[in-house]
Design a protein around this motif. Structure first.
Motif, PDB file in Angstrom:
ATOM      1  N   ALA A  49     -46.977 -17.081 -15.371  1.00  0.00           N
ATOM      2  CA  ALA A  49     -48.267 -16.600 -14.856  1.00  0.00           C
ATOM      3  C   ALA A  49     -48.753 -15.386 -15.634  1.00  0.00           C
ATOM      4  CB  ALA A  49     -48.152 -16.266 -13.374  1.00  0.00           C
ATOM      5  N   GLY A  50     -47.832 -14.548 -16.085  1.00  0.00           N
ATOM      6  CA  GLY A  50     -48.207 -13.335 -16.805  1.00  0.00           C
ATOM      7  C   GLY A  50     -48.311 -13.497 -18.302  1.00  0.00           C
ATOM      8  N   SER A  51     -48.049 -14.694 -18.798  1.00  0.00           N
ATOM      9  CA  SER A  51     -48.101 -14.946 -20.244  1.00  0.00           C
ATOM     10  C   SER A  51     -49.541 -15.106 -20.719  1.00  0.00           C
ATOM     11  CB  SER A  51     -47.330 -16.218 -20.588  1.00  0.00           C
ATOM     12  OG  SER A  51     -45.971 -16.058 -20.303  1.00  0.00           O
ATOM     13  N   PRO A  52     -49.789 -14.742 -21.987  1.00  0.00           N
ATOM     14  CA  PRO A  52     -51.134 -14.956 -22.541  1.00  0.00           C
ATOM     15  C   PRO A  52     -51.521 -16.431 -22.438  1.00  0.00           C
ATOM     16  CG  PRO A  52     -49.779 -13.660 -24.036  1.00  0.00           C
ATOM     17  CD  PRO A  52     -48.875 -14.152 -22.951  1.00  0.00           C
ATOM     18  N   GLY A  53     -52.679 -16.680 -21.929  1.00  0.00           N
ATOM     19  CA  GLY A  53     -53.143 -18.055 -21.788  1.00  0.00           C
ATOM     20  C   GLY A  53     -52.523 -18.786 -20.613  1.00  0.00           C
ATOM     21  N   GLY A  54     -51.658 -18.120 -19.854  1.00  0.00           N
ATOM     22  CA  GLY A  54     -51.055 -18.737 -18.684  1.00  0.00           C
ATOM     23  C   GLY A  54     -50.053 -19.825 -18.997  1.00  0.00           C
ATOM     24  N   GLU A  55     -49.487 -19.767 -20.197  1.00  0.00           N
ATOM     25  CA  GLU A  55     -48.465 -20.741 -20.560  1.00  0.00           C
ATOM     26  C   GLU A  55     -47.373 -20.051 -21.362  1.00  0.00           C
ATOM     27  OE1 GLU A  55     -50.215 -23.814 -22.990  1.00  0.00           O
ATOM     28  OE2 GLU A  55     -50.242 -22.534 -24.742  1.00  0.00           O
ATOM     29  N   ALA A  56     -46.192 -20.681 -21.383  1.00  0.00           N
ATOM     30  CA  ALA A  56     -45.078 -20.091 -22.112  1.00  0.00           C
ATOM     31  C   ALA A  56     -44.205 -21.186 -22.693  1.00  0.00           C
ATOM     32  CB  ALA A  56     -44.249 -19.198 -21.198  1.00  0.00           C
ATOM     33  N   ARG A  87     -45.708 -29.546 -18.022  1.00  0.00           N
ATOM     34  CA  ARG A  87     -44.919 -29.452 -19.255  1.00  0.00           C
ATOM     35  C   ARG A  87     -45.648 -30.202 -20.360  1.00  0.00           C
ATOM     36  NH1 ARG A  87     -41.163 -32.307 -22.225  1.00  0.00           N
ATOM     37  NH2 ARG A  87     -39.320 -31.141 -22.897  1.00  0.00           N
ATOM     38  N   GLU A  88     -45.750 -29.561 -21.524  1.00  0.00           N
ATOM     39  CA  GLU A  88     -46.364 -30.194 -22.684  1.00  0.00           C
ATOM     40  C   GLU A  88     -45.425 -30.018 -23.871  1.00  0.00           C
ATOM     41  OE1 GLU A  88     -50.154 -29.545 -25.675  1.00  0.00           O
ATOM     42  OE2 GLU A  88     -50.322 -28.827 -23.610  1.00  0.00           O
ATOM     43  N   GLN A  89     -45.074 -31.120 -24.509  1.00  0.00           N
ATOM     44  CA  GLN A  89     -44.204 -31.085 -25.676  1.00  0.00           C
ATOM     45  C   GLN A  89     -45.052 -30.836 -26.920  1.00  0.00           C
ATOM     46  OE1 GLN A  89     -40.851 -31.531 -25.129  1.00  0.00           O
ATOM     47  NE2 GLN A  89     -40.472 -30.916 -27.235  1.00  0.00           N
ATOM     48  N   ARG A  90     -44.677 -29.813 -27.686  1.00  0.00           N
ATOM     49  CA  ARG A  90     -45.353 -29.505 -28.953  1.00  0.00           C
ATOM     50  C   ARG A  90     -44.281 -29.396 -30.016  1.00  0.00           C
ATOM     51  NH1 ARG A  90     -49.079 -24.515 -26.826  1.00  0.00           N
ATOM     52  NH2 ARG A  90     -50.044 -25.647 -25.101  1.00  0.00           N
ATOM     53  N   LYS A  92     -40.849 -29.612 -31.385  1.00  0.00           N
ATOM     54  CA  LYS A  92     -39.557 -29.595 -30.697  1.00  0.00           C
ATOM     55  C   LYS A  92     -39.541 -28.675 -29.475  1.00  0.00           C
ATOM     56  CE  LYS A  92     -36.944 -26.042 -33.149  1.00  0.00           C
ATOM     57  NZ  LYS A  92     -35.661 -25.755 -33.753  1.00  0.00           N
ATOM     58  N   TRP A  93     -40.630 -27.969 -29.213  1.00  0.00           N
ATOM     59  CA  TRP A  93     -40.661 -27.009 -28.113  1.00  0.00           C
ATOM     60  C   TRP A  93     -41.485 -27.524 -26.939  1.00  0.00           C
ATOM     61  CZ3 TRP A  93     -36.976 -23.750 -28.501  1.00  0.00           C
ATOM     62  CH2 TRP A  93     -36.572 -23.280 -29.753  1.00  0.00           C
ATOM     63  N   ALA A  94     -41.033 -27.183 -25.754  1.00  0.00           N
ATOM     64  CA  ALA A  94     -41.762 -27.517 -24.531  1.00  0.00           C
ATOM     65  C   ALA A  94     -42.511 -26.267 -24.063  1.00  0.00           C
ATOM     66  CB  ALA A  94     -40.800 -27.977 -23.451  1.00  0.00           C
ATOM     67  N   TYR A  95     -43.763 -26.454 -23.713  1.00  0.00           N
ATOM     68  CA  TYR A  95     -44.595 -25.377 -23.180  1.00  0.00           C
ATOM     69  C   TYR A  95     -44.901 -25.677 -21.714  1.00  0.00           C
ATOM     70  CZ  TYR A  95     -45.332 -23.397 -27.787  1.00  0.00           C
ATOM     71  OH  TYR A  95     -45.140 -22.794 -29.009  1.00  0.00           O
ATOM     72  N   PHE A  96     -44.850 -24.636 -20.906  1.00  0.00           N
ATOM     73  CA  PHE A  96     -45.056 -24.781 -19.478  1.00  0.00           C
ATOM     74  C   PHE A  96     -46.234 -23.927 -19.032  1.00  0.00           C
ATOM     75  CE2 PHE A  96     -40.692 -25.863 -20.255  1.00  0.00           C
ATOM     76  CZ  PHE A  96     -40.500 -26.986 -19.455  1.00  0.00           C
ATOM     77  N   ALA A  97     -46.968 -24.447 -18.068  1.00  0.00           N
ATOM     78  CA  ALA A  97     -48.081 -23.722 -17.455  1.00  0.00           C
ATOM     79  C   ALA A  97     -48.008 -23.962 -15.951  1.00  0.00           C
ATOM     80  CB  ALA A  97     -49.417 -24.211 -18.006  1.00  0.00           C
ATOM     81  N   LEU A  98     -48.538 -23.006 -15.195  1.00  0.00           N
ATOM     82  CA  LEU A  98     -48.597 -23.218 -13.753  1.00  0.00           C
ATOM     83  C   LEU A  98     -49.526 -24.377 -13.462  1.00  0.00           C
ATOM     84  CD1 LEU A  98     -48.849 -19.599 -12.286  1.00  0.00           C
ATOM     85  CD2 LEU A  98     -46.819 -21.019 -12.592  1.00  0.00           C
TER      86      LEU A  98
END
Length: 113
Positions: A49-56, A87-90, A92-98
């Protein structure tokens, strides 16, 4: 001296209350509360929630909680299964957003209990 009270027999035989939730809704709400019942998962939600853009990225979530990537991935899977994050795969990394509205829905469910 206490006087015994009598309860009218018919008063206890007719259901006076009804559940505000269906069994399916109760299961879904319980899954959400079980997911946020762990301090690490609450911290992960806060970090996202506190990450830039609301995702990490999962790679950015391990150090703040002091856990391995595998353990954080497990926690994130439980949060995703409960519908709290997407969850979004980009590569090899997974990005998560609320998940928009998921925490509000959990709060609303609690209000209805």
């Amino acid at each position: 001296m206490s006087v015994p009270t009598t309860i009218e027999k018919s008063a206890c035989c007719v259901p006076q209350i009804a559940s505000a939730l269906t069994a399916e809704d109760a299961e879904r709400v319980a899954r959400v509360f079980k997911a946020i019942g762990d301090p690490t998962r609450v911290m992960l939600l806060s970090l996202i929630a506190g990450s830039p853009g609301g995702e990490a990225c999962i790679c950015d979530l391990t150090a703040p909680v002091g856990l391995s990537q595998g353990t954080v991935s497990h926690h994130m899977k439980l949060l995703a299964d409960a519908g709290l994050v997407t969850r979004e795969q980009r590569g090899k990394w997974a990005y998560f957003a609320l998940n928009d509205g998921a925490l509000d829905a959990a709060a609303d469910a609690l209000r209805s209990v």
